[in-house]
Structure formats: C-alpha cells, structure tokens
Design a protein around this motif. Structure first.
Motif, mmCIF file in Angstrom:
data_model
loop_
_atom_site.group_PDB
_atom_site.id
_atom_site.type_symbol
_atom_site.label_atom_id
_atom_site.label_comp_id
_atom_site.label_asym_id
_atom_site.label_seq_id
_atom_site.Cartn_x
_atom_site.Cartn_y
_atom_site.Cartn_z
ATOM 1 N N TYR A 60 -2.744 5.398 16.630
ATOM 2 C CA TYR A 60 -3.098 5.869 15.287
ATOM 3 C C TYR A 60 -2.660 7.309 15.051
ATOM 4 O O TYR A 60 -2.268 7.670 13.952
ATOM 5 N N TRP A 64 -0.511 8.033 11.847
ATOM 6 C CA TRP A 64 -1.147 8.754 10.736
ATOM 7 C C TRP A 64 -0.448 10.074 10.432
ATOM 8 O O TRP A 64 -0.385 10.481 9.276
ATOM 9 N N HIS A 67 2.293 8.993 8.204
ATOM 10 C CA HIS A 67 1.857 8.682 6.838
ATOM 11 C C HIS A 67 1.456 9.935 6.060
ATOM 12 O O HIS A 67 1.906 10.141 4.938
ATOM 13 N N LYS A 74 -1.240 6.489 2.112
ATOM 14 C CA LYS A 74 -2.414 6.125 2.905
ATOM 15 C C LYS A 74 -2.044 4.961 3.827
ATOM 16 O O LYS A 74 -1.470 3.970 3.372
ATOM 17 N N THR A 77 -3.658 0.468 7.420
ATOM 18 C CA THR A 77 -4.732 0.148 8.371
ATOM 19 C C THR A 77 -6.095 0.154 7.699
ATOM 20 O O THR A 77 -6.968 -0.630 8.052
ATOM 21 N N PHE A 78 -6.292 1.043 6.746
ATOM 22 C CA PHE A 78 -7.596 1.167 6.095
ATOM 23 C C PHE A 78 -7.951 -0.068 5.272
ATOM 24 O O PHE A 78 -9.112 -0.415 5.142
ATOM 25 N N GLN A 79 -6.939 -0.716 4.707
ATOM 26 C CA GLN A 79 -7.188 -1.887 3.871
ATOM 27 C C GLN A 79 -6.921 -3.208 4.596
ATOM 28 O O GLN A 79 -7.591 -4.203 4.341
ATOM 29 N N PRO A 81 -6.502 -3.924 8.408
ATOM 30 C CA PRO A 81 -6.394 -3.486 9.815
ATOM 31 C C PRO A 81 -5.651 -4.472 10.720
ATOM 32 O O PRO A 81 -4.805 -4.046 11.517
ATOM 33 N N SER A 84 -1.912 -4.802 9.638
ATOM 34 C CA SER A 84 -1.236 -3.544 9.896
ATOM 35 C C SER A 84 -0.931 -3.367 11.382
ATOM 36 O O SER A 84 0.177 -2.972 11.756
#
Length: 105
Positions: A60, A64, A67, A74, A77-79, A81, A84
C-alpha cells in the motif's frame, strides 16, 4: 469518485488501468508488488513474521504514493478492495510479460 458497481474482475480491470496512467505510479505499483511477493516468499522460507508484517506497508505504501503524488486520484482500494488487490497482481504480471507498458497509452 466512481459510482459504478463492478460485477467481475474482468469488468473492473479496465477501470483500474484508467486510474494508473502515470509512468511513475506504475513503476511504484510494480515495485511495491514485487516487494510484497519477495516478502511473502521470505516470510515462508525463513519462518519470519516480520516479512509478513511488512507486506501491507510495502504494497500500500508504494501504491498510495503513486496515487496521491503522481496520479492525483484516490486509490480504488477504498471502494473495491478485493478487485483492486487482484488488479495489482494482474498489472504486475502484465508489466512483467509486456502485455502492459510502464508508459500507459
């Protein structure tokens, strides 16, 4: 933010690729995924939990940075996981075998 609900990894992967257009970001994702694989193998071979603990930080962390500083978007992964994570390994493999380029088209 993407509001589409994906029903399969095959459907999700083109969206994932569209969120990974920056060359530096792709290099960071590739590097992070390679380190994840190395740590997983190292953790198993050497029976050392520290390698396994490092996995999410390496995976990550590199992604990140890509990103937030290069893609300026964004992480998916947040939406999504699971899709992704699977797509990280698909992109890694596609970059490794030449199916994708570090310079996105």
């Amino acid at each position: 933010m993407n509001t589409k609900k994906y029903k399969s990894l095959r459907e999700f992967y083109p969206f994932y690729l569209s969120e990974h257009q920056n060359t530096t970001s792709r290099i960071l994702h590739f590097t992070g995924t390679a380190l994840v694989v190395i740590c997983l193998i190292g953790g198993i071979l050497f029976h050392d939990l520290r390698f396994i603990i490092a996995v999410p930080f390496l995976g990550y962390g590199f992604a990140w940075v890509g990103h937030f500083f290069f893609e300026k978007n964004k992480p998916a992964t947040f939406q999504y996981p699971a899709y992704s994570l699977a797509s990280d390994f698909l992109l890694f493999w596609d970059l490794l075998n030449g199916k994708q380029s570090f310079k996105a088209k």
